[in-house]
Design a protein around this motif. Structure first.
Motif, PDB file in Angstrom:
ATOM      1  N   TYR A   1      -9.002  -1.213   4.971  1.00  0.00           N
ATOM      2  CA  TYR A   1      -7.821  -0.399   5.291  1.00  0.00           C
ATOM      3  C   TYR A   1      -8.183   1.086   5.328  1.00  0.00           C
ATOM      4  N   LEU A   2      -8.921   1.540   4.323  1.00  0.00           N
ATOM      5  CA  LEU A   2      -9.307   2.951   4.254  1.00  0.00           C
ATOM      6  C   LEU A   2     -10.180   3.348   5.448  1.00  0.00           C
ATOM      7  N   VAL A   3     -11.122   2.497   5.803  1.00  0.00           N
ATOM      8  CA  VAL A   3     -11.997   2.792   6.937  1.00  0.00           C
ATOM      9  C   VAL A   3     -11.202   2.767   8.243  1.00  0.00           C
ATOM     10  N   LYS A   4     -10.403   1.729   8.431  1.00  0.00           N
ATOM     11  CA  LYS A   4      -9.613   1.573   9.659  1.00  0.00           C
ATOM     12  C   LYS A   4      -8.713   2.777   9.907  1.00  0.00           C
TER      13      LYS A   4
ATOM     14  N   GLU B   1      -0.856   0.695 -14.006  1.00  0.00           N
ATOM     15  CA  GLU B   1      -1.631   1.591 -13.159  1.00  0.00           C
ATOM     16  C   GLU B   1      -3.114   1.430 -13.488  1.00  0.00           C
ATOM     17  N   ASN B   2      -3.951   1.579 -12.468  1.00  0.00           N
ATOM     18  CA  ASN B   2      -5.398   1.401 -12.652  1.00  0.00           C
ATOM     19  C   ASN B   2      -5.729   0.082 -13.327  1.00  0.00           C
ATOM     20  N   ALA B   3      -5.109  -0.978 -12.849  1.00  0.00           N
ATOM     21  CA  ALA B   3      -5.259  -2.287 -13.478  1.00  0.00           C
ATOM     22  C   ALA B   3      -6.696  -2.807 -13.398  1.00  0.00           C
TER      23      ALA B   3
ATOM     24  N   ILE C   1       0.882  -1.170   0.000  1.00  0.00           N
ATOM     25  CA  ILE C   1       0.000   0.000   0.000  1.00  0.00           C
ATOM     26  C   ILE C   1       0.913   1.211   0.000  1.00  0.00           C
ATOM     27  N   ALA C   2       0.725   2.069  -0.996  1.00  0.00           N
ATOM     28  CA  ALA C   2       1.599   3.228  -1.166  1.00  0.00           C
ATOM     29  C   ALA C   2       0.755   4.479  -1.354  1.00  0.00           C
ATOM     30  N   GLN C   3       1.437   5.596  -1.299  1.00  0.00           N
ATOM     31  CA  GLN C   3       0.756   6.876  -1.510  1.00  0.00           C
ATOM     32  C   GLN C   3       1.599   7.743  -2.418  1.00  0.00           C
ATOM     33  N   ILE C   4       0.920   8.441  -3.310  1.00  0.00           N
ATOM     34  CA  ILE C   4       1.558   9.488  -4.094  1.00  0.00           C
ATOM     35  C   ILE C   4       0.551  10.628  -4.170  1.00  0.00           C
ATOM     36  N   ASN C   5       0.987  11.780  -3.763  1.00  0.00           N
ATOM     37  CA  ASN C   5       0.100  12.935  -3.658  1.00  0.00           C
ATOM     38  C   ASN C   5      -1.106  12.569  -2.798  1.00  0.00           C
ATOM     39  N   LYS C   6      -2.309  12.765  -3.308  1.00  0.00           N
ATOM     40  CA  LYS C   6      -3.522  12.469  -2.536  1.00  0.00           C
ATOM     41  C   LYS C   6      -4.185  11.172  -2.994  1.00  0.00           C
ATOM     42  N   THR C   7      -3.375  10.232  -3.467  1.00  0.00           N
ATOM     43  CA  THR C   7      -3.889   8.948  -3.931  1.00  0.00           C
ATOM     44  C   THR C   7      -3.238   7.809  -3.156  1.00  0.00           C
TER      45      THR C   7
ATOM     46  N   CYS D   1      -8.279   6.521  -4.515  1.00  0.00           N
ATOM     47  CA  CYS D   1      -7.479   5.293  -4.508  1.00  0.00           C
ATOM     48  C   CYS D   1      -7.481   4.667  -5.887  1.00  0.00           C
ATOM     49  N   ARG D   2      -6.507   3.812  -6.095  1.00  0.00           N
ATOM     50  CA  ARG D   2      -6.440   3.051  -7.336  1.00  0.00           C
ATOM     51  C   ARG D   2      -5.772   1.712  -7.048  1.00  0.00           C
ATOM     52  N   PHE D   3      -5.914   0.807  -8.007  1.00  0.00           N
ATOM     53  CA  PHE D   3      -5.394  -0.547  -7.867  1.00  0.00           C
ATOM     54  C   PHE D   3      -4.414  -0.817  -9.002  1.00  0.00           C
ATOM     55  N   ASP D   4      -3.174  -1.096  -8.642  1.00  0.00           N
ATOM     56  CA  ASP D   4      -2.120  -1.366  -9.619  1.00  0.00           C
ATOM     57  C   ASP D   4      -1.667  -2.812  -9.513  1.00  0.00           C
TER      58      ASP D   4
END
Length: 116
Positions: free
Chosen positions: A84-87, A113-115, A42-48, A96-99
């Motif tokens: 995860y987001l709720v917790k 990206e955005n798989a 789980i990673a973050q870049i900017n606000k994603t 969010c996106r799924f890669d």
């Protein structure tokens, strides 16, 4: 054999983390596990927030690694991502996106990206 694959998988995930950091991603979690599924990175870049599935194969003789991320696997990842987001109280603060990141042998060959 299974233990050897796990070791290779862990090394692959470490290499993916290095790759992501070089692209300015912040690693938030690795191997985030709940009783009904796991997210490799789980990673973050900017606000994603990015939920990343790492798939590795020795060769592409039987297809590309990403081809094994089927609908059932995608749903498991979505459920774990939502928890995860709720917790972490991130649900309304980030997109969010799924890669999927493919590794063949020891080389990262594709970052999708955005798989799904």
């Amino acid at each position: 054999m299974k233990n050897e694959n796990k070791i290779k998988g862990n090394i692959g995930e470490l290499n993916v983390c290095k790759y992501l950091k070089s692209k300015k991603y912040k690693i938030l979690e690795t191997n985030f596990t709940l009783p009904y599924g796991e997210i490799d990175i789980i990673a973050q870049i900017n606000k994603t927030i990015i939920f990343i599935e790492v798939k590795r194969r020795e060769t592409i003789s039987f297809g590309y690694p990403s081809e094994s991320v089927n609908f059932k696997k995608q749903n498991k990842i979505r459920i774990v991502a939502e928890k995860y987001l709720v917790k972490n109280n991130l649900y309304e603060k980030f997109s969010c996106r799924f890669d999927v990141i493919e590794i063949v042998g020891d080389e990262i060959i594709n970052h999708i990206e955005n798989a799904f």
